[in-house]
Design a protein around this motif. Structure first.
Motif, PDB file in Angstrom:
ATOM      1  N   LYS A  57     -21.215 -39.831  -3.736  1.00 51.63           N
ATOM      2  CA  LYS A  57     -21.820 -41.079  -4.227  1.00 51.63           C
ATOM      3  C   LYS A  57     -23.265 -41.217  -3.762  1.00 51.63           C
ATOM      4  N   VAL A  58     -23.546 -40.820  -2.535  1.00 51.40           N
ATOM      5  CA  VAL A  58     -24.926 -40.872  -2.040  1.00 51.40           C
ATOM      6  C   VAL A  58     -25.795 -39.927  -2.852  1.00 51.40           C
ATOM      7  N   LEU A  59     -25.330 -38.715  -3.074  1.00 50.87           N
ATOM      8  CA  LEU A  59     -26.112 -37.725  -3.817  1.00 50.87           C
ATOM      9  C   LEU A  59     -26.341 -38.165  -5.259  1.00 50.87           C
ATOM     10  N   ARG A  60     -25.310 -38.704  -5.923  1.00 52.85           N
ATOM     11  CA  ARG A  60     -25.483 -39.167  -7.307  1.00 52.85           C
ATOM     12  C   ARG A  60     -26.462 -40.340  -7.363  1.00 52.85           C
ATOM     13  N   ALA A  61     -26.406 -41.231  -6.385  1.00 52.58           N
ATOM     14  CA  ALA A  61     -27.345 -42.361  -6.348  1.00 52.58           C
ATOM     15  C   ALA A  61     -28.777 -41.861  -6.158  1.00 52.58           C
ATOM     16  N   MET A  62     -28.952 -40.864  -5.299  1.00 48.73           N
ATOM     17  CA  MET A  62     -30.290 -40.288  -5.112  1.00 48.73           C
ATOM     18  C   MET A  62     -30.807 -39.699  -6.417  1.00 48.73           C
ATOM     19  N   GLU A  63     -29.961 -38.943  -7.119  1.00 46.15           N
ATOM     20  CA  GLU A  63     -30.365 -38.350  -8.390  1.00 46.15           C
ATOM     21  C   GLU A  63     -30.754 -39.437  -9.390  1.00 46.15           C
ATOM     22  N   ARG A  64     -29.925 -40.477  -9.494  1.00 46.98           N
ATOM     23  CA  ARG A  64     -30.192 -41.565 -10.435  1.00 46.98           C
ATOM     24  C   ARG A  64     -31.488 -42.297 -10.088  1.00 46.98           C
ATOM     25  N   ASN A  65     -31.681 -42.599  -8.811  1.00 51.78           N
ATOM     26  CA  ASN A  65     -32.884 -43.314  -8.390  1.00 51.78           C
ATOM     27  C   ASN A  65     -34.148 -42.515  -8.691  1.00 51.78           C
ATOM     28  N   HIS A  66     -34.106 -41.214  -8.478  1.00 49.94           N
ATOM     29  CA  HIS A  66     -35.287 -40.399  -8.732  1.00 49.94           C
ATOM     30  C   HIS A  66     -35.521 -40.199 -10.227  1.00 49.94           C
ATOM     31  N   TRP A  67     -34.453 -40.131 -11.007  1.00 50.87           N
ATOM     32  CA  TRP A  67     -34.609 -40.095 -12.459  1.00 50.87           C
ATOM     33  C   TRP A  67     -35.274 -41.381 -12.938  1.00 50.87           C
ATOM     34  N   GLU A  68     -34.822 -42.530 -12.424  1.00 48.71           N
ATOM     35  CA  GLU A  68     -35.409 -43.815 -12.813  1.00 48.71           C
ATOM     36  C   GLU A  68     -36.870 -43.914 -12.381  1.00 48.71           C
ATOM     37  N   MET A  69     -37.194 -43.428 -11.182  1.00 46.70           N
ATOM     38  CA  MET A  69     -38.585 -43.453 -10.732  1.00 46.70           C
ATOM     39  C   MET A  69     -39.464 -42.621 -11.664  1.00 46.70           C
ATOM     40  N   CYS A  70     -38.977 -41.471 -12.081  1.00 49.47           N
ATOM     41  CA  CYS A  70     -39.735 -40.628 -13.003  1.00 49.47           C
ATOM     42  C   CYS A  70     -39.911 -41.348 -14.341  1.00 49.47           C
ATOM     43  N   LYS A  71     -38.832 -41.890 -14.858  1.00 52.03           N
ATOM     44  CA  LYS A  71     -38.876 -42.578 -16.145  1.00 52.03           C
ATOM     45  C   LYS A  71     -39.862 -43.743 -16.118  1.00 52.03           C
ATOM     46  N   ASP A  72     -39.951 -44.426 -14.983  1.00 53.70           N
ATOM     47  CA  ASP A  72     -40.812 -45.607 -14.860  1.00 53.70           C
ATOM     48  C   ASP A  72     -42.261 -45.274 -14.519  1.00 53.70           C
ATOM     49  N   GLU A  73     -42.534 -44.012 -14.219  1.00 60.93           N
ATOM     50  CA  GLU A  73     -43.897 -43.620 -13.850  1.00 60.93           C
ATOM     51  C   GLU A  73     -44.675 -43.291 -15.126  1.00 60.93           C
ATOM     52  N   THR A  74     -45.523 -44.239 -15.533  1.00 62.48           N
ATOM     53  CA  THR A  74     -46.275 -44.117 -16.780  1.00 62.48           C
ATOM     54  C   THR A  74     -47.730 -44.495 -16.536  1.00 62.48           C
ATOM     55  N   SER A  83     -42.172 -36.861 -16.756  1.00 65.11           N
ATOM     56  CA  SER A  83     -41.206 -36.601 -17.833  1.00 65.11           C
ATOM     57  C   SER A  83     -40.360 -35.387 -17.472  1.00 65.11           C
ATOM     58  N   ASP A  84     -39.371 -35.124 -18.296  1.00 66.19           N
ATOM     59  CA  ASP A  84     -38.527 -33.918 -18.194  1.00 66.19           C
ATOM     60  C   ASP A  84     -37.808 -33.797 -16.847  1.00 66.19           C
ATOM     61  N   PHE A  85     -37.391 -34.928 -16.271  1.00 63.80           N
ATOM     62  CA  PHE A  85     -36.707 -34.911 -14.974  1.00 63.80           C
ATOM     63  C   PHE A  85     -35.353 -34.224 -15.097  1.00 63.80           C
ATOM     64  N   LYS A  86     -35.069 -33.377 -14.115  1.00 61.93           N
ATOM     65  CA  LYS A  86     -33.765 -32.715 -14.065  1.00 61.93           C
ATOM     66  C   LYS A  86     -33.385 -32.473 -12.607  1.00 61.93           C
ATOM     67  N   ALA A  87     -32.233 -33.007 -12.181  1.00 62.19           N
ATOM     68  CA  ALA A  87     -31.699 -32.694 -10.857  1.00 62.19           C
ATOM     69  C   ALA A  87     -31.083 -31.299 -10.946  1.00 62.19           C
ATOM     70  N   VAL A  88     -31.524 -30.396 -10.071  1.00 62.88           N
ATOM     71  CA  VAL A  88     -31.086 -29.003 -10.176  1.00 62.88           C
ATOM     72  C   VAL A  88     -30.204 -28.556  -9.011  1.00 62.88           C
ATOM     73  N   ASP A  89     -30.159 -29.339  -7.938  1.00 59.58           N
ATOM     74  CA  ASP A  89     -29.341 -28.953  -6.788  1.00 59.58           C
ATOM     75  C   ASP A  89     -29.099 -30.182  -5.931  1.00 59.58           C
ATOM     76  N   SER A  90     -27.937 -30.236  -5.318  1.00 61.54           N
ATOM     77  CA  SER A  90     -27.659 -31.273  -4.321  1.00 61.54           C
ATOM     78  C   SER A  90     -26.739 -30.663  -3.274  1.00 61.54           C
ATOM     79  N   ASP A  91     -26.913 -31.128  -2.050  1.00 61.13           N
ATOM     80  CA  ASP A  91     -26.168 -30.531  -0.949  1.00 61.13           C
ATOM     81  C   ASP A  91     -26.215 -31.474   0.242  1.00 61.13           C
TER      82      ASP A  91
END
Length: 167
Positions: A57-74, A83-91
């Motif tokens: 849950k922590v890792l998924r929240a981190m991925e979601r938060n960073h996707w949202e930050m990218c989406k909101d950065e305009t 743009s083109d955000f992609k989470a490629v690894d979590s550990d």
């Protein structure tokens, strides 16, 4: 080794890196060179406790938060367009003093309004979170141009593992 001004944390950084300028909220910033290709920063996030969340849950929240930050950065809101955000690894791994690091690696494309406008640049973000005993979290993260990431990835992980809370 860097010790912050309030003696709250220490972190080791490579001998050939410099103390840099980071985000205004960063407690410390380290760059691979003056005109950085990798920028590493440390942030304190108050009132952000683990609250019995599972690792996933922590890792998924981190991925979601960073996707949202990218989406909101305009350009409408700043000097960067993401743009083109992609989470490629979590550990999950541990610091040298046995604190759990939640780690997410992501890629994205960035365009700058004040640097080579119109050109897109590929980036890799290495992001770690460490939770302390005072219901806070520490974000330790690096942003690297994709072409230098492979040369810096071991140094970034070394820095994350060396992060230590002194209080």
């Amino acid at each position: 080794k860097y010790t912050d001004d309030d003696n709250i944390f220490t972190i080791e950084y490579p001998d050939d890196w410099i103390l840099g300028e980071g985000h205004p909220d960063a407690l410390a910033a380290f760059d691979d060179q003056y005109d950085w290709r990798t920028n590493f920063q440390v942030f304190l996030i108050e009132d952000d406790s683990l609250n019995n969340r599972s690792d996933s849950k922590v890792l998924r929240a981190m991925e979601r938060n960073h996707w949202e930050m990218c989406k909101d950065e305009t350009f409408a809101d700043g000097t960067r367009k993401c743009s083109d955000f992609k989470a490629v690894d979590s550990d999950v791994f541990y610091t040298n003093d046995n604190r759990k690091v939640y780690f997410v690696k992501a890629t994205y494309t960035m365009e700058f309004s004040d640097y080579l406008r119109g050109q897109e640049h590929s980036f890799v973000k290495s992001n770690g979170y460490v939770f302390d005993d005072d219901d806070n979290s520490w974000e330790i993260s690096a942003e690297s141009y994709k072409q230098v990431f492979d040369n810096h990835s071991d140094k970034i992980i070394y820095m994350m593992k060396s992060f230590s809370l002194t209080s």
